[in-house]
Design a protein around this motif. Structure first.
Motif, PDB file in Angstrom:
ATOM      1  N   UNK A 161       5.358  -6.215   8.659  1.00 44.70           N
ATOM      2  CA  UNK A 161       5.128  -5.950   7.326  1.00 44.70           C
ATOM      3  C   UNK A 161       4.934  -4.577   7.327  1.00 44.70           C
ATOM      4  N   UNK A 162       5.588  -3.745   6.511  1.00 42.62           N
ATOM      5  CA  UNK A 162       5.498  -2.218   6.156  1.00 42.62           C
ATOM      6  C   UNK A 162       4.093  -1.940   5.478  1.00 42.62           C
ATOM      7  N   UNK A 163       3.499  -3.048   4.817  1.00 40.88           N
ATOM      8  CA  UNK A 163       2.222  -2.796   4.268  1.00 40.88           C
ATOM      9  C   UNK A 163       0.906  -2.891   5.014  1.00 40.88           C
ATOM     10  N   UNK A 164       1.238  -3.496   6.426  1.00 39.58           N
ATOM     11  CA  UNK A 164       0.099  -3.818   7.183  1.00 39.58           C
ATOM     12  C   UNK A 164      -0.586  -2.657   7.911  1.00 39.58           C
ATOM     13  N   UNK A 165      -1.924  -2.738   7.874  1.00 37.70           N
ATOM     14  CA  UNK A 165      -2.808  -1.716   8.396  1.00 37.70           C
ATOM     15  C   UNK A 165      -2.492  -1.676  10.076  1.00 37.70           C
TER      16      UNK A 165
END
Ligand code: DC
Length: 230
Positions: free
Chosen positions: A55-59
């Protein structure tokens, strides 16, 4: 650079389709400089996300990228991009990867990793007596704010969409200009409004509007300044 001129860093920033990639590549070729396409690096990260289901938005993205190796090698046609030693130069131009690249570029850990790599590549080149032409979105603002030459290329979005379509057709792909226009406008908005290193003209950068310029004029404008005639 011209014979006898000092080794310099040329920063070229601007939105998608402003002509910066082709212009930067040609300026690098004519000035015997190393060409570094930083957008290709963010695209390689985006491709890694697609292929690994991340997920490119993952921390967690920063730590998930720890062992990922991105390499740019100069080639006859400009640059070869390697992701973990695999040539991904074609794959990173896919429209899904394009859209995702602007998502991954919002991530602070990704940006830190790319900026570090970009500075290392340029430093190595300059230390070996070379000059660098680096293009992207934040080269003049963040990566090399003290670059000897800074340019900011802009162009009307409709013209940019047409250029992208022509480039794709030249390579034998089908191109939908309206869709490309929408993608360009959306990507500009994301790149300009993101919190970290948003796309903007750097202090003292020379703005060049390429809307009505030929490719040769774009290149010549920059070379003229670099050669001290600007
Ligand atoms: O230049 P390009 O279209 O290949 O760049 C792909 C994406 O990477 C773009 O949407 C924004 C991002 N990018 C960035 O954030 N910083 C850079 N220096 C270069 C590109």
């Amino acid at each position: 650079m011209e014979k006898g001129s000092p080794h310099v860093i040329v920063a070229i920033d601007g939105p998608a389709g402003s002509g910066k990639s082709s212009t930067a590549r040609e300026v690098a070729r004519r000035t015997n400089s190393l060409y570094i396409d930083t957008g290709a690096m963010y695209r390689a990260v985006a491709l890694f996300c697609v292929e690994s289901g991340l997920d490119p938005r993952s921390d967690q993205l920063g730590s998930q990228l720890r062992d990922v190796v991105i390499r740019l090698d100069p080639s006859e046609s400009g640059i070869v991009v390697y992701l973990n030693d695999i040539d991904v130069s074609e794959k990173i131009r896919d429209s899904r990867v394009s859209a995702l690249s602007s998502e991954v570029s919002k991530n602070a850990d990704v940006r830190d990793k790319m900026v570090l790599l970009q500075r290392q590549m340029a430093k190595k080149c300059v230390e070996n007596g070379g000059s660098v032409v680096m293009e992207g979105r934040d080269i003049g603002t963040v990566v090399f704010p003290n670059a000897e030459f800074k340019f900011f290329l802009v162009a009307d979005p409709k013209v940019r969409a047409k250029r992208r379509a022509d480039q794709m057709r030249e390579k034998g792909f089908r191109a939908d200009e309206d869709k490309l226009y929408q993608e360009i406008v959306d990507r500009d908005r994301r790149d300009e409004s993101r919190e970290l290193s948003p796309l903007r003209k750097a202090e003292f950068a020379i703005e060049i509007d390429t809307t009505g310029l030929s490719f040769e004029e774009q290149v010549e404008n920059i070379i003229h300044v670099i050669n001290g005639n600007g």
